[in-house]
Design an enzyme around this catalytic site. Sequence first.
Site, PDB file in Angstrom:
ATOM      1  N   HIS A 162       7.444  51.932  41.384  1.00 55.29           N
ATOM      2  CA  HIS A 162       6.509  51.500  40.536  1.00 55.29           C
ATOM      3  C   HIS A 162       6.262  52.724  38.971  1.00 55.29           C
ATOM      4  O   HIS A 162       6.819  53.457  39.451  1.00 55.29           O
ATOM      5  CB  HIS A 162       4.940  51.917  41.181  1.00 55.29           C
ATOM      6  CG  HIS A 162       3.764  51.544  40.420  1.00 55.29           C
ATOM      7  ND1 HIS A 162       2.934  52.495  39.283  1.00 55.29           N
ATOM      8  CD2 HIS A 162       2.488  50.711  40.617  1.00 55.29           C
ATOM      9  CE1 HIS A 162       1.665  52.044  39.612  1.00 55.29           C
ATOM     10  NE2 HIS A 162       1.249  51.050  39.744  1.00 55.29           N
ATOM     11  N   SER A 193      -3.078  55.087  39.658  1.00 52.05           N
ATOM     12  CA  SER A 193      -3.125  53.650  39.748  1.00 52.05           C
ATOM     13  C   SER A 193      -2.582  53.116  37.799  1.00 52.05           C
ATOM     14  O   SER A 193      -3.256  53.718  37.257  1.00 52.05           O
ATOM     15  CB  SER A 193      -4.299  53.654  39.578  1.00 52.05           C
ATOM     16  OG  SER A 193      -5.318  51.939  39.289  1.00 52.05           O
ATOM     17  N   ARG A 230       4.886  46.269  35.508  1.00 47.98           N
ATOM     18  CA  ARG A 230       5.604  47.638  36.217  1.00 47.98           C
ATOM     19  C   ARG A 230       7.045  47.375  36.170  1.00 47.98           C
ATOM     20  O   ARG A 230       7.394  48.456  35.874  1.00 47.98           O
ATOM     21  CB  ARG A 230       5.304  46.894  37.863  1.00 47.98           C
ATOM     22  CG  ARG A 230       3.669  47.586  37.950  1.00 47.98           C
ATOM     23  CD  ARG A 230       3.369  47.528  39.864  1.00 47.98           C
ATOM     24  NE  ARG A 230       1.697  47.276  38.896  1.00 47.98           N
ATOM     25  CZ  ARG A 230       0.880  47.579  40.986  1.00 47.98           C
ATOM     26  NH1 ARG A 230       1.990  47.354  41.923  1.00 47.98           N
ATOM     27  NH2 ARG A 230      -0.132  47.844  40.522  1.00 47.98           N
ATOM     28  N   ARG A 275       5.996  42.533  41.475  1.00 42.96           N
ATOM     29  CA  ARG A 275       5.255  41.829  41.787  1.00 42.96           C
ATOM     30  C   ARG A 275       3.795  42.988  40.881  1.00 42.96           C
ATOM     31  O   ARG A 275       4.340  43.408  40.190  1.00 42.96           O
ATOM     32  CB  ARG A 275       4.575  42.711  43.038  1.00 42.96           C
ATOM     33  CG  ARG A 275       2.489  41.952  43.734  1.00 42.96           C
ATOM     34  CD  ARG A 275       2.419  42.561  45.407  1.00 42.96           C
ATOM     35  NE  ARG A 275       3.065  44.411  44.829  1.00 42.96           N
ATOM     36  CZ  ARG A 275       2.217  44.708  44.615  1.00 42.96           C
ATOM     37  NH1 ARG A 275       0.477  44.742  43.814  1.00 42.96           N
ATOM     38  NH2 ARG A 275       1.443  46.675  44.648  1.00 42.96           N
TER      39      ARG A 275
END
Lengths: 665, 247
Positions: free
Chosen positions: A266, A284, A337, A463
């Site tokens: 991430h 986030s 990401r 994802r």
Amino acid sequence: MALNSRVPEGPIKDKWTNYKDKINLVNPANKRLIDVIIVGTGLAGGSAAATLAELGYNVKSFCFQDSPRRAHSIAAQGGINAAKNYQGDGDSTYRLFYDTVKGGDYRSREANVYRLAEVSTNIIDQCVAQGVPFARDYGGLLDNRSFGGVLVSRTFYAKGQTGQQLLLGAYSAMNRQIGRGKIKMYNRHEMLDVVIVDGKARGIIARNLVTGEIERHSAHAVVLATGGYGNAFYLSTYAMGSNVTASWKAHKRGAFFANPCFTQIHPTCIPVSGDHQSKLTLMSESLRNDGRIWVPKNMEDVLAIREGKLKPVEISEENRDYYLERRYPAFGNLVPRDVASRAAKERCDAGYGVNKTGEAVYLDFAAAIQRYGKEQAHVKGLDENDKVVVTKLGKDIIKAKYGNLFQMYEKIVDQNPYETPMMIYPAVHYTMGGIWVDYNLMTTVPGLYAIGEANFSDHGANRLGASALMQGLADGYFVLPYTIGDYLSNDIRTGKISTDSKEFEEAEKQVKATIDALVNNNGTHSVDYFHKKLGKIMWNKCGMARNEKDLKDAITEIAELRKEFWKDVKVPGGANEYNEELAKAGRVADFLELGELFAKDALQREESAGGHFRDEYQTPEGEAMRRKEFQYVSAWEYKGEPKDAVLHKEALVYENIEVKERSYK
Amino acid sequence: MKLTLKIWRQKSASDKGKLVDYKVDDVSSDMSFLEMLDVLNQDLIDKNEEPIAFDHDCREGICGMCSMFINGRAHGPDRSITVCQLHMRSFKDGDTIYIEPWRAAAFPVIKDLIVDRSAFDRIQQAGGFISVNTSGNTQDANGTLISKHAADTAMDAATCIGCGACVATCKNSSAMLFVGAKVSQYALLPQGQIEAADRVRNMVAQMDLEGFGNCTNTGACEIECPKGISLDNIARMNRELMKANLN
């Protein structure tokens, strides 16, 4: 053994509906005669347990935490996707499907993803009915935000704590069934093996983490909802207890492990501060809606910053390199990401990292504060050119949107992100790979299911943000309850499964032998010593960019480390008591096997796709180069040692989406 | 920095337990409190002593698993954080730090700093939910308008992480902030209205049965709550209970 994905015939739009129309059902009176074990109580496990119990099955739920409410789904921040098109910005089931398949770099199974997009809207309805307090606008309607890799706003959220609220929703549904006696909850229990009787999964061996007692539990089907294996890297955004043990034991009992090398790193996590670090904290992805990512353009500025002679706010606009906006003008800071992570690594490898370790980039909110401030000044009829007023108003808006994240950052880094840009760096966050499952979410072992992050099917090689929560709840609330019924319809006359069989005995014996070996080893190094070593190998050689030589080295080094572990690990305390070191030892032992398979898979996959980037396979611009020859799922069959695993391929066929270069330019 | 730690050691629920002194050197101010304990535990393992058992999992302040009474305060000296978010920069070289488990009759000690908080689960099982099946056939999520204010206030209540700091810090070991938060979340939303009366009655009854004390409005719970859950929630719970009993 040939892999059969059991995808139903017919047009993609009708597959799930037609499938549901034709499956076998279990009548309510017979459901009472059937037991189901669910391991893990995150979004997937919690929602599945609640739903199966509502349907009438006898559910036994297991979690290693002290309460099901603490599963790591709780830490998800940003949001959950659903194709509601409430914003009228052109969203649809097809578009969510399209974005997810493209975002996953064409390595996910088309029919599963379409079904996921199809049921996504039910999830939001369900959660609202359960009392999940999603964010709303002033008219009382649900609010949405946008996330990386898409051009619509389809993400529902509850401040920066969406995972928490969804998990508490599932937990409340579980509580209702626990209260009714339909779920028997086993807290502080860890599954240590799955038991196969006559070729079917019929139970588990679990350890009571408080007393150390080894227990046998039987059922007609076993569901693994045990999350991902990112802690193989030691440092990650996973919870300390997150582990691969349940999945790995299932793998050793015959469940194929799919695409283990597909790991999400991430882009926006707080950088590592020192050797003592035990985990990494995510900021986030929603922050990228308003934050701009940059590093200095000039090397002298980089050096001055590292020496503490220059502050980032002192660097003028023209001397900043907003590299995502430069490289990807269409998506800018909202690229997926994998792309954002690699771009950060590229800049830091080139020497532009902005902290002492050289592994950090800036995430800057100054522009957003001014933009929101001006908007607010206009709304309130104040002077839009008064910098003090505008900055204050802007900070208030940022605080309302991201206050908890900013507070979290300040607590950890001891810097105020309202005044100076955040420093971020990529960290291991999610694993797209996992136990191979068919369309029914059943593994290659009959009666053994894998749902949520523990399986592999929906996210391909990467994802998209806000899709993990969607998949976990889709699997648990709306998919598994149908598919498992079809299987269990054959078990209405089976009767209770005995735990006295030789299969249970054998599994229990093996579990006890492993535990005895660990507590009696009396080596010289602690479990963490080995875990940290494994993490270093994984991060340096199987991390954001991989190559043949490193991967080959990793395979050898992990195998050696595993040998050393079994020879030299030291586990204090006994087997029959609360013993966290023992629990950790068992988990690390499994990571030491998985890590090797991970590297082997990455070595075998001679292409770059999503989170899997091979140095040898990149375009002239440094983007991932996918290869048609690798348009398949790698499903590994256990054969003794990880290095001996046998590859089975499930070809990926795309009939409803054109496979093309994944461009975010 | 160098620190002296006085840590509660208790072998099991039936053991009496006592404070034991430990010294740690080389503590960096960037470490989290739990990372400091990790260092101590590694040291103990190296010396063939038993490491200190403590609950922890997410280490980012949201799972609610960590639970320590540090120098007489739940989750330690800082406001609005859990132990895992507490950093050693809050302490000075040479400090002596007392580390104890949550202390409440309803939270029996399991080992060292670990307590059994399953009473919280049982209170939720008594009524902390909306009775809706997960059929997927509920009405459209935008079918009922909910004011932003109600949604935001419900969210503020719903951020409770169930850590038990409120109970640990209360002189009466009251769980009313915890229960009040859950009752409030549902009471503030239209979906929660149908069962509101039964919910509050059942949850409060279970709370009493578990042996939690009563609220005397001291307000310590609100101060120590890592998520800033407001005392208003206790008032709302009492109103809800009164309303339920009058009907």
